[in-house]
Design a protein around this motif. Structure first.
Motif, PDB file in Angstrom:
ATOM      1  N   ALA A   1       0.762  -1.060  -0.208  1.00 29.78           N
ATOM      2  CA  ALA A   1       0.049   0.037   0.033  1.00 29.78           C
ATOM      3  C   ALA A   1       0.624   1.111   0.098  1.00 29.78           C
ATOM      4  O   ALA A   1       0.652   2.315  -0.779  1.00 29.78           O
ATOM      5  N   CYS A   2       2.072   1.321   0.798  1.00 29.14           N
ATOM      6  CA  CYS A   2       2.834   2.351   0.652  1.00 29.14           C
ATOM      7  C   CYS A   2       3.431   2.668  -0.716  1.00 29.14           C
ATOM      8  O   CYS A   2       3.598   3.742  -1.210  1.00 29.14           O
TER       9      CYS A   2
ATOM     10  N   ASP B   1       1.906   1.698  -3.515  1.00 29.34           N
ATOM     11  CA  ASP B   1       1.210   1.966  -4.236  1.00 29.34           C
ATOM     12  C   ASP B   1       0.949   3.646  -4.208  1.00 29.34           C
ATOM     13  O   ASP B   1       0.758   4.163  -5.349  1.00 29.34           O
ATOM     14  N   THR B   2       0.964   4.187  -3.114  1.00 36.28           N
ATOM     15  CA  THR B   2       0.759   5.477  -2.793  1.00 36.28           C
ATOM     16  C   THR B   2       1.846   6.198  -3.096  1.00 36.28           C
ATOM     17  O   THR B   2       1.525   7.269  -3.866  1.00 36.28           O
TER      18      THR B   2
ATOM     19  N   ALA C   1       1.304   6.707  -6.876  1.00 40.24           N
ATOM     20  CA  ALA C   1       0.346   7.402  -7.252  1.00 40.24           C
ATOM     21  C   ALA C   1       0.696   9.074  -6.811  1.00 40.24           C
ATOM     22  O   ALA C   1       0.192   9.914  -7.869  1.00 40.24           O
ATOM     23  N   ASN C   2       1.647   9.253  -5.969  1.00 43.39           N
ATOM     24  CA  ASN C   2       1.786  10.610  -5.554  1.00 43.39           C
ATOM     25  C   ASN C   2       2.862  11.244  -6.389  1.00 43.39           C
ATOM     26  O   ASN C   2       3.033  12.372  -6.253  1.00 43.39           O
TER      27      ASN C   2
ATOM     28  N   ARG D   1      -4.136   7.776   6.914  1.00 42.34           N
ATOM     29  CA  ARG D   1      -4.497   8.485   5.365  1.00 42.34           C
ATOM     30  C   ARG D   1      -3.344   8.639   4.366  1.00 42.34           C
ATOM     31  O   ARG D   1      -2.726   9.469   4.822  1.00 42.34           O
ATOM     32  N   LEU D   2      -3.335   7.968   3.469  1.00 41.37           N
ATOM     33  CA  LEU D   2      -1.853   7.913   2.811  1.00 41.37           C
ATOM     34  C   LEU D   2      -1.932   8.965   1.755  1.00 41.37           C
ATOM     35  O   LEU D   2      -0.872   8.885   0.991  1.00 41.37           O
ATOM     36  N   MET D   3      -3.041   9.688   1.372  1.00 42.49           N
ATOM     37  CA  MET D   3      -2.821  10.900   0.355  1.00 42.49           C
ATOM     38  C   MET D   3      -1.898  11.553   0.632  1.00 42.49           C
ATOM     39  O   MET D   3      -1.093  12.028  -0.535  1.00 42.49           O
ATOM     40  N   ASP D   4      -1.251  11.989   1.727  1.00 44.26           N
ATOM     41  CA  ASP D   4      -0.121  13.037   2.147  1.00 44.26           C
ATOM     42  C   ASP D   4       0.991  12.277   2.219  1.00 44.26           C
ATOM     43  O   ASP D   4       2.162  12.588   2.486  1.00 44.26           O
ATOM     44  N   TYR D   5       1.151  10.852   1.884  1.00 46.02           N
ATOM     45  CA  TYR D   5       2.409  10.084   2.544  1.00 46.02           C
ATOM     46  C   TYR D   5       3.520  10.461   1.340  1.00 46.02           C
ATOM     47  O   TYR D   5       3.221  10.619   0.264  1.00 46.02           O
TER      48      TYR D   5
ATOM     49  N   THR E   1       0.703  17.310  -4.958  1.00 41.20           N
ATOM     50  CA  THR E   1       0.009  16.802  -3.753  1.00 41.20           C
ATOM     51  C   THR E   1      -0.410  18.031  -2.791  1.00 41.20           C
ATOM     52  O   THR E   1      -1.707  17.970  -2.444  1.00 41.20           O
TER      53      THR E   1
END
Length: 267
Positions: free
Chosen positions: A47-48, A50-51, A54-55, A85-89, A120
């Protein structure tokens, strides 16, 4: 055992790189010994990765998915997320690439990564009304020089001295061809979100200096001076119109914190 202790212990154990310096309670040691637990930890790591992919889509496009995902895995092990919340990762990914050995042959990559990060941050920033050209026309000429403007909360700006990082980033984001006419010189870019979508444009060095000055709370006259120091031939009126048209400025509020530029890491 309190529920919060269980939740904290389980969350720490699921991190891509658990902190082994913290003593592991017996119940968690037993859980970690289960062969299936690695599946859950690998899911968190995936998941990390993938995020991050994406970012940082422009970086991924430049280096290819296999290279990127390998680098992202190294980053995730060293920098597990602090928020579910991984949007900001991935805030430190550009800095990570600066010291990442396999990226040494791509010296422009950290600056491109910083622009992906700017996108982002701009996307997640607070909403605020942006000033436009009508604001400029409504100001009394005698008071304009002392007006205080601040960068829009979603405004981010970056400059790279040695590489055309913004041009590379823009061509990938806008799906333009990588023509041979790309000049290999330093450049800068501005990203902001005056409405519902992030927008971007090239920004000269004078514009970077102007935005830095506004972020520091300087009045327009002082901000213009900083722009002229950076580029003496700058047309200040044209630069101000560019920033207003982009929706990069808002009126200063006494309790408003100015956004931090993305320019500092990439110069």
């Amino acid at each position: 055992m309190h529920l919060s202790d269980f939740q904290d212990g389980l969350a720490a154990a699921l991190q891509p790189s658990p902190d082994n310096a913290v003593p592991t309670p017996a119940w968690l040691t037993a859980l970690l010994a289960q062969p299936g637990f690695a599946v859950y930890r690998n899911t968190v790591l995936a998941a990390c990765i993938d995020t991050l992919q994406a970012n940082y889509p422009t970086v991924c496009s430049l280096v290819g998915a296999d290279w990127f995902r390998a680098a992202a895995g190294v980053f995730a092990h060293a920098h597990p997320p602090a928020d579910g919340r991984l949007m900001d990762y991935g805030a430190g990914f550009a800095g990570f690439l600066q010291g990442f050995g396999p990226a040494a042959a791509l010296p422009y990559l950290p600056a491109v990564a910083q622009l992906d990060r700017c996108w982002t941050e701009s996307h997640l920033a607070a909403d605020a009304p942006a000033l436009d050209a009508t604001w400029l026309g409504s100001q009394p000429p005698g008071t304009l020089a002392q007006q205080h403007l601040r960068p829009h909360p979603a405004a981010r700006w970056a400059w790279c001295d040695d590489h055309p990082a913004y041009a590379l980033w823009q061509r990938h984001r806008d799906q333009w061809p990588m023509d041979a006419d790309l000049l290999w010189t330093g450049d800068g870019g501005l990203l902001t979100r005056p409405d519902s979508a992030v927008v971007w444009c090239a920004l000269p060095h004078a514009g970077i200096a102007f935005m830095d000055a506004c972020a520091q709370g300087l009045p327009l006259e002082a901000a213009a001076t900083e722009a002229l120091v950076a580029e003496p031939a700058t047309d200040i009126a044209a630069l101000l119109m560019l920033l207003l048209d982009a929706g990069a400025l808002t009126e200063a509020a006494a309790d408003a914190a100015a956004p931090a530029p993305c320019s500092k890491e990439t110069r």
